[in-house]
Design an enzyme around this catalytic site. Structure first.
Site, PDB file in Angstrom:
ATOM      1  N   LYS A 203      -2.149   0.409  51.789  1.00 29.68           N
ATOM      2  CA  LYS A 203      -1.619  -0.401  51.076  1.00 29.68           C
ATOM      3  C   LYS A 203       0.016  -0.048  50.878  1.00 29.68           C
ATOM      4  O   LYS A 203       0.740  -0.644  50.715  1.00 29.68           O
ATOM      5  CB  LYS A 203      -2.155  -0.247  49.833  1.00 29.68           C
ATOM      6  CG  LYS A 203      -1.434  -0.796  48.242  1.00 29.68           C
ATOM      7  CD  LYS A 203      -1.246  -2.216  48.168  1.00 29.68           C
ATOM      8  CE  LYS A 203      -0.390  -2.763  47.317  1.00 29.68           C
ATOM      9  NZ  LYS A 203      -0.017  -4.188  47.558  1.00 29.68           N
ATOM     10  N   CYS A 257       6.416  -3.580  43.118  1.00 28.89           N
ATOM     11  CA  CYS A 257       5.841  -3.053  44.573  1.00 28.89           C
ATOM     12  C   CYS A 257       6.730  -2.221  45.275  1.00 28.89           C
ATOM     13  O   CYS A 257       6.583  -1.351  45.464  1.00 28.89           O
ATOM     14  CB  CYS A 257       5.028  -4.160  45.066  1.00 28.89           C
ATOM     15  SG  CYS A 257       3.443  -4.769  44.331  1.00 28.89           S
TER      16      CYS A 257
HETATM   17  N1  LIG Z   1       0.622  -8.104  40.320  1.00 33.73           N
HETATM   18  C1  LIG Z   1       0.749  -7.914  41.560  1.00 33.73           C
HETATM   19  O1  LIG Z   1       1.359  -8.885  42.366  1.00 33.73           O
HETATM   20  C2  LIG Z   1       0.071  -6.850  42.180  1.00 33.73           C
HETATM   21  C3  LIG Z   1      -0.115  -6.929  43.741  1.00 33.73           C
HETATM   22  C4  LIG Z   1      -0.576  -5.914  44.334  1.00 33.73           C
HETATM   23  C5  LIG Z   1      -1.090  -4.803  43.585  1.00 33.73           C
HETATM   24  N2  LIG Z   1      -0.972  -4.618  42.387  1.00 33.73           N
HETATM   25  C6  LIG Z   1      -1.383  -3.521  41.475  1.00 33.73           C
HETATM   26  O2  LIG Z   1      -2.269  -3.949  40.543  1.00 33.73           O
HETATM   27  C7  LIG Z   1      -2.562  -3.138  39.421  1.00 33.73           C
HETATM   28  C8  LIG Z   1      -2.538  -4.064  38.159  1.00 33.73           C
HETATM   29  O3  LIG Z   1      -1.362  -4.878  38.298  1.00 33.73           O
HETATM   30  P1  LIG Z   1      -1.021  -6.060  37.341  1.00 33.73           P
HETATM   31  O4  LIG Z   1       0.109  -6.695  37.938  1.00 33.73           O
HETATM   32  O5  LIG Z   1      -2.179  -6.816  37.112  1.00 33.73           O
HETATM   33  O6  LIG Z   1      -0.588  -5.489  35.961  1.00 33.73           O
HETATM   34  P2  LIG Z   1      -0.252  -6.031  34.477  1.00 33.73           P
HETATM   35  O7  LIG Z   1       0.538  -5.012  33.767  1.00 33.73           O
HETATM   36  O8  LIG Z   1      -0.286  -7.250  34.570  1.00 33.73           O
HETATM   37  O9  LIG Z   1      -1.741  -5.882  33.815  1.00 33.73           O
HETATM   38  C9  LIG Z   1      -2.528  -4.735  33.445  1.00 33.73           C
HETATM   39  C10 LIG Z   1      -3.340  -4.859  32.421  1.00 33.73           C
HETATM   40  O10 LIG Z   1      -3.950  -3.631  32.074  1.00 33.73           O
HETATM   41  C11 LIG Z   1      -4.100  -3.281  30.562  1.00 33.73           C
HETATM   42  N3  LIG Z   1      -4.407  -1.888  30.429  1.00 33.73           N
HETATM   43  C12 LIG Z   1      -3.575  -0.836  30.685  1.00 33.73           C
HETATM   44  N4  LIG Z   1      -4.372   0.427  30.408  1.00 33.73           N
HETATM   45  C13 LIG Z   1      -5.704  -0.376  29.913  1.00 33.73           C
HETATM   46  C14 LIG Z   1      -6.831   0.574  29.903  1.00 33.73           C
HETATM   47  N5  LIG Z   1      -6.901   1.973  29.886  1.00 33.73           N
HETATM   48  N6  LIG Z   1      -8.024  -0.163  29.821  1.00 33.73           N
HETATM   49  C15 LIG Z   1      -7.943  -1.457  29.948  1.00 33.73           C
HETATM   50  N7  LIG Z   1      -6.764  -2.215  30.023  1.00 33.73           N
HETATM   51  C16 LIG Z   1      -5.704  -1.450  30.068  1.00 33.73           C
HETATM   52  C17 LIG Z   1      -2.536  -3.965  29.894  1.00 33.73           C
HETATM   53  O11 LIG Z   1      -2.927  -4.173  28.755  1.00 33.73           O
HETATM   54  C18 LIG Z   1      -2.546  -5.096  31.154  1.00 33.73           C
HETATM   55  O12 LIG Z   1      -2.867  -6.447  30.344  1.00 33.73           O
HETATM   56  C19 LIG Z   1      -1.117  -2.059  39.347  1.00 33.73           C
HETATM   57  O13 LIG Z   1      -1.466  -1.007  40.168  1.00 33.73           O
HETATM   58  C20 LIG Z   1      -0.200  -3.136  40.809  1.00 33.73           C
HETATM   59  O14 LIG Z   1       0.607  -2.186  41.152  1.00 33.73           O
HETATM   60  C21 LIG Z   1      -0.006  -5.834  41.389  1.00 33.73           C
END
Ligand SMILES: NC(=O)c1ccc[n+]([C@@H]2O[C@H](COP(=O)([O-])OP(=O)(O)OC[C@H]3O[C@@H](n4cnc5c(N)ncnc54)[C@H](O)[C@@H]3O)[C@@H](O)[C@H]2O)c1
Length: 425
Positions: A203, A257
């Protein structure tokens, strides 16, 4: 497998929950934000994603998906919480740690625990597994632990969640198989089993590959500026070679990212990850390079009026996270000589710390328009749109995306600054 507990209901966790719920699983979606959970339980969502409102409404109404602020017992646990970087560029895995601790009391033998968050190499083995061992589990026998990274594109998440190839890295081969089977229920693309650390690295290397290649193109733009070469033409011609694909230069690399993930590798192998670190530095230097060119262009003007077009880190989205365009606007605004106005048809005032104005207001009496994002609206602009409003019709296109008549106005591109002349009053 009947019930899945998804922890973190953001851009990844919420669509994942909805897709599994639509496939018939019972899903409890957990988030620390009351607002997110309340909205979900009303059948509404707090993020923008094509097609998601309709599916969430349907699965909440039919009882397959509900939100909660605390985890519950389930067969499978999926962790999709944020993994940002600290100010010193080290990974912040605190959210992954707290999510793992939060689910621990609800785990029982035979459960599958999947981390979808992007994590530094060895996080599953060195951080997640030890936390669960402390809770009394034998992580080789009692639980199936795996990392399954996400590679979806915002705007196409619901399609790519189903169609993309998934890499599933288990802390044991059995864990990889059990976790892969979870995805096989909904994914039409390949689901490939491997070790956890391999999945973590694959990744990170996907985004690092792109970051390093963009750095090479950005370096070419700088070299071309020094040597009086048109980098865009160089790239076009070099890419006629059947095995060459030089990327495109720009104002820097943004988003959560590409501008973040390479640091997860640098942190873990600082001595070795020299090219990766240097690429980050080159891409981080581009806002400065852009501002330097703006200064060269406006050196003869007393109070240059500059219109910045585009604030997002890529075109046609409203996301300004880690955006180099914001950095550029802030640098320009800090210069007391400049009068800077900002236009972005995708960004609202409340997203940023300065006013976002209309096209007409931005270009009125402007000496220079600097294009910082490749929105479709900018690709179709005509020279006539600028001629009556601007004082001196000059454009600096840092995304090489505009198609303006260069007979009617001066157009500089980031990779072609060969004929750069100071704008005259
Ligand atoms: N968004 C993308 O396009 C994408 C693509 C690939 C990878 N990722 C990875 O996926 C992961 C999540 O990204 P995202 O964009 O969904 O993040 P985001 O910020 O949109 O959502 C994360 C959610 O997790 C919640 N949260 C935080 N701590 C928590 C806990 N302890 N318990 C429960 N909920 C909790 C937050 O309130 C938030 O609603 C990250 O590691 C990101 O790098 C994201």
């Amino acid at each position: 497998m009947e019930k899945i507990c998804v922890v973190g209901l953001g851009y990844i966790g919420l669509p994942t929950s909805a897709v599994f719920a639509r496939a018939g699983y019972e899903i409890v979606g957990v988030d620390v934000s009351e607002h997110v959970v309340d909205k979900l339980n009303r059948g509404e969502i707090h993020i923008e994603e094509v097609g998601l409102p309709e599916i969430v409404k349907e699965v909440v109404e039919n009882g397959k998906l509900r939100g909660s602020m605390t985890p519950e017992e389930a067969d499978v646990f999926i962790i999709a919480v944020p993994t940002p970087i600290h100010e010193d560029y080290t990974a912040n895995v605190d959210y992954v740690i707290s999510a793992t601790k939060a689910i621990a009391p609800y785990l029982s033998k035979g459960n599958v625990v999947i981390v979808e968050s992007t994590i530094p190499p060895r996080t599953m083995d060195d951080i997640v597994a030890p936390i669960l061992r402390e809770q009394g589990f034998d992580t080789e026998k009692d639980l199936y632990l795996a990392h399954c990274p996400e590679r979806v594109l915002p705007g196409r998440i619901l399609i790519e969640l189903i169609e993309n190839t998934r890499i599933v890295g288990g802390t044991t081969p059995e864990a990889a198989k059990k976790a892969a089977d979870v995805y096989r229920a909904i994914v039409t693309g390949d689901v490939i089993e491997t070790e956890a650390v391999t999945a973590e690295m694959s990744k990170l290397m996907e985004n690092t590959f792109r970051d390093v290649n963009i750095a090479l193109a950005n370096e070419l733009a700088k070299i071309s500026s020094r040597l009086g070469v048109d980098a865009h033409q160089v790239i076009e011609l070099a890419n006629k070679h059947p095995r060459v694909n030089i990327h495109h230069p720009g104002p820097g690399v943004g988003g959560h990212c590409l501008a973040v993930d390479p640091y997860f590798i640098v942190e873990k192998a600082t001595e070795e990850a020299k090219l990766i670190k240097l690429s980050r530095d080159i891409n981080n230097s581009m806002p400065h390079f852009v501002v330097e060119q703006v200064e060269r262009m406006t050196v003869e003007l007393k109070e240059p009026k500059i219109a910045a077009f585009g604030l997002t880190y890529k075109g046609n989205i409203d996301d300004v996270r880690e955006s180099p365009a914001i950095e550029i606007v802030e640098m320009l605004r800090r210069n007391p000589r400049f009068d800077v106005r900002v236009f972005d048809p995708h960004v609202r005032d409340e997203q940023v710390s300065f006013p976002v104005v209309s096209f007409e207001e931005a270009i009125q009496d402007a000496n220079l328009v600097v294009v910082l994002a490749d929105h479709n609206e900018f690709k179709t602009m005509k020279a006539e749109d600028f001629l009556s409003g601007m004082k001196t019709p000059v454009i600096f296109d840092t995304k090489n995306c505009t198609n303006l008549d260069e007979e009617k106005m001066t157009v500089y591109k980031i990779g072609n600054l060969t004929n750069l002349k100071a704008i005259q009053e």
